[in-house]
Write an enzyme that holds these catalytic residues in place. Structure first.
Site, PDB file in Angstrom:
ATOM      1  N   CYS A 380       0.827  -1.197   0.000  1.00  0.00           N
ATOM      2  CA  CYS A 380       0.000   0.000   0.000  1.00  0.00           C
ATOM      3  C   CYS A 380       0.870   1.260   0.000  1.00  0.00           C
ATOM      4  O   CYS A 380       1.472   1.567  -1.022  1.00  0.00           O
ATOM      5  CB  CYS A 380      -0.983  -0.054   1.166  1.00  0.00           C
ATOM      6  SG  CYS A 380      -2.436   0.946   0.839  1.00  0.00           S
ATOM      7  N   HIS A 506      -3.349  -5.051   0.507  1.00  0.00           N
ATOM      8  CA  HIS A 506      -2.757  -5.577   1.744  1.00  0.00           C
ATOM      9  C   HIS A 506      -2.878  -7.107   1.734  1.00  0.00           C
ATOM     10  O   HIS A 506      -3.752  -7.662   2.406  1.00  0.00           O
ATOM     11  CB  HIS A 506      -3.496  -5.025   2.965  1.00  0.00           C
ATOM     12  CG  HIS A 506      -3.223  -3.588   3.233  1.00  0.00           C
ATOM     13  ND1 HIS A 506      -2.071  -3.156   3.824  1.00  0.00           N
ATOM     14  CD2 HIS A 506      -3.946  -2.479   2.979  1.00  0.00           C
ATOM     15  CE1 HIS A 506      -2.097  -1.836   3.951  1.00  0.00           C
ATOM     16  NE2 HIS A 506      -3.223  -1.401   3.433  1.00  0.00           N
ATOM     17  N   GLU A 508      -1.334  -9.221   3.211  1.00  0.00           N
ATOM     18  CA  GLU A 508      -1.101  -9.836   4.528  1.00  0.00           C
ATOM     19  C   GLU A 508      -2.403 -10.281   5.203  1.00  0.00           C
ATOM     20  O   GLU A 508      -2.401 -11.211   6.003  1.00  0.00           O
ATOM     21  CB  GLU A 508      -0.329  -8.877   5.448  1.00  0.00           C
ATOM     22  CG  GLU A 508      -1.041  -7.584   5.848  1.00  0.00           C
ATOM     23  CD  GLU A 508      -0.811  -6.423   4.881  1.00  0.00           C
ATOM     24  OE1 GLU A 508      -0.490  -6.684   3.709  1.00  0.00           O
ATOM     25  OE2 GLU A 508      -0.965  -5.258   5.298  1.00  0.00           O
TER      26      GLU A 508
END
Ligand code: GLN
Length: 549
Positions: A380, A506, A508
């Site tokens: 990001c 993102h 993750e």
């Protein structure tokens, strides 16, 4: 009928209530039950989106764009179910709903009160998750019994048992059994007090999970059982484990899932934890240390980057690498790089963030990784600084910046999209939740994902400015993924770098311990190759962990 488990905490915060709830979810799912889970938070923010990560840790984002408590990240990682914005409710959101109803005239003529109106709304939030495809809803109540703001939640869950019947509700209370050095003893008193407090609200726990540093003895369990009026096999010990993902195994050994299933009269098959056991074995036998630097603004509270750290660890589990995180304060990064003090990093992650502080350090880190062939993953804001680095240092656009940090910059290579310009209201103005991206054939990112279309979660306002795209591409920046309409750049990379990849998303948030997010998997792979002195140019594109060892 859907059954309910309520998890409360006592004695102290940060006891790992979320991990206990998630682990219980994992165990019940492994027994063949369909599980969902939610968090009720007693604070007044309508959602955690507006909170400072220093105070509250990361904001976890769900597929449907909910900005939620970081415990939802644990839930998803442990239970491996995608949750939604409905899986997190705060006092703020509950009061907003009740007050909006009052203004609409839904309660005309009546006095609107905490009991029954707020408690009814809490019960509605709990019930709405109990759909036909769910056998059991686990509800974690944030905070600690004894907090003033937790009272309506305790009252609502107390009533819940009366509403749906004794056999359909299980109360699990997580407490601390501290070790007091001078007396050389583990102490049960805090647990007794906390259970007394819970009982004074009309809730008798069915199961007590005792957190402790060292395992507690059978005598101590008997004592807690006696004093708290809970059967001894329902006193479960969660002693500190070597790693987080071991907790489901610890709690299973202690008989937690069995007690809960018996209490709720679930007749479920034997538990199959074999996949989880293989995972733990991989974690414990990992040897190669891989040093990953995270260049962040909130590094003094690592919880601010919880999902990033977990995803990097998941990448390590895959490769049999021990990922060691080096926290680097972004403002100090330029100086540290200049002094050569980051030379021993095997890989660099530039995570997301808001606000100007430290952004020059992040740009410097992106430039350093680009020039020194250090594997680098930008998330990001991390992708945005990579774009700024190429604009300034490769294309030569002096003063290139993001409109977020320098609205007067002559080259706002990262900027707001037209439609967002006039929005001044915070909260809900971001691109939030899962968006599809199409990947460029032959790119590294496409090879890493092994697919042409991917979906990742987003949380940002600013975008790659399409006006600069051709100039940056001519300088070697590959825009390797875009929104399906081609307008928004979602992934960038450099063709001749082993791993210098940024994404506007993102990834993750979707990483799982046994299924690492592809970008993290290959990032750690490239960092590990560097650590071992191998050629880090994309070596591994194999999603199966076993062949790597
Ligand atoms: N501040 C940047 C934006 O709003 C990046 C946000 C982030 O990293 N999540 O676009």
């Amino acid at each position: 009928m859907t059954k309910h488990i309520f998890v409360t905490g006592g004695v102290a915060s940060s006891l790992g209530k979320g991990i206990s709830a998630s682990s219980l979810g994992r165990l019940l799912k492994s027994r063949g039950l369909r599980v969902t889970i939610q968090k009720l938070d007693p604070y007044l923010n309508v959602d955690p989106g507006t909170m400072n990560p220093f105070e509250h840790g990361e904001v976890y984002v769900t597929d449907d764009g909910g900005e939620t408590d970081l415990d939802l990240g644990h839930y998803e990682r442990f239970i491996d179910e995608n949750l939604s914005r409905d899986s997190n409710a705060t006092t703020g959101s509950i009061y907003s709903a009740v007050i909006a109803a009052e203004r609409r005239g839904d309660y005309l003529g009546r006095t609107v009160q905490v009991i029954p109106h707020i408690t009814d709304e809490i019960k509605r939030r709990i019930s709405q998750l109990a759909t036909d495809d769910v056998d059991v809803v686990i509800t974690e109540i944030g905070g600690t019994v004894g907090d003033i703001e937790i009272l309506p939640f305790l009252e609502a869950i107390r009533q819940f048992r009366l509403d749906i019947g004794r056999d359909n509700v299980c109360y699990v209370h997580v407490t601390l059994v501290p070790f007091i050095g001078p007396s050389g003893e583990q102490k049960t008193k805090p647990t007794q007090h906390s259970v007394t407090e819970l009982r004074s609200r009309g809730i008798q726990p069915d199961v007590i999970i005792c957190r402790s540093e060292q395992p507690i003895s059978p005598e101590l369990k008997r004592k807690i059982s006696n004093l708290c009026d809970v059967p001894v096999d329902a006193v479960v010990n969660a002693a500190d484990a070597r790693n987080l993902y071991e907790i489901p195994l610890v709690l299973h050994e202690e008989g937690l899932d069995e007690v809960v299933c018996q209490h709720l009269r679930f007749d479920c098959p034997e538990l199959d934890l074999s996949r989880w056991e293989i995972l733990i074995d991989r974690i414990e036998t990992a040897t190669t240390p891989v040093r990953v630097g995270i260049i962040g603004k909130y590094v003094s509270l690592p919880d601010a980057y919880l999902s990033v750290v977990e995803a990097a660890k998941h990448g390590g589990f895959h490769h049999g690498a021990k990922v060691e995180i080096e926290w680097i304060q972004a403002e100090e990064a330029e100086g540290l790089l200049a002094e050569g003090r980051l030379a021993d990093l095997d890989g660099i992650v530039i995570p997301g963030g808001f606000g100007e502080r430290g952004v020059e350090g992040k740009i410097a880190a992106a430039a350093y990784a680009r020039e020194h062939e250090v594997p680098c993953l930008g998330l990001c804001l991390g992708m945005q600084v990579m774009v700024i680095d190429v604009a300034r240092n490769v294309v030569g656009l002096t003063g290139a910046h993001s409109g977020e940090f320098d609205p007067q910059s002559p080259h706002r290579v990262i900027d707001l999209m037209e439609a967002q310009r006039d929005v001044t209201d915070y909260g809900g103005t971001m691109r939030l939740g899962a968006y599809y991206a199409e990947l460029k054939e032959g790119s590294q990112v496409a090879a890493i994902y092994g697919r042409e279309v991917v979906s990742e979660r987003h949380r940002h306002r600013y975008e790659f400015n399409p006006r600069y795209r051709s100039r940056l591409e001519a300088a070697g920046l590959v825009c390797s993924g875009t929104s399906p309409d081609g307008r928004l750049v979602e992934f960038v990379e450099l063709a001749d770098h082993p791993f210098w990849i940024g994404t506007q998303a993102h990834p993750e948030f979707k990483s799982r311990p046994d299924r690492p997010a592809p970008l993290f998997r290959e990032f750690v792979g490239a960092a590990m190759a560097r650590a071992e002195g191998r050629n880090p140019h994309l070596l591994y594109l194999d999603p199966e962990p076993s062949s790597r060892r």
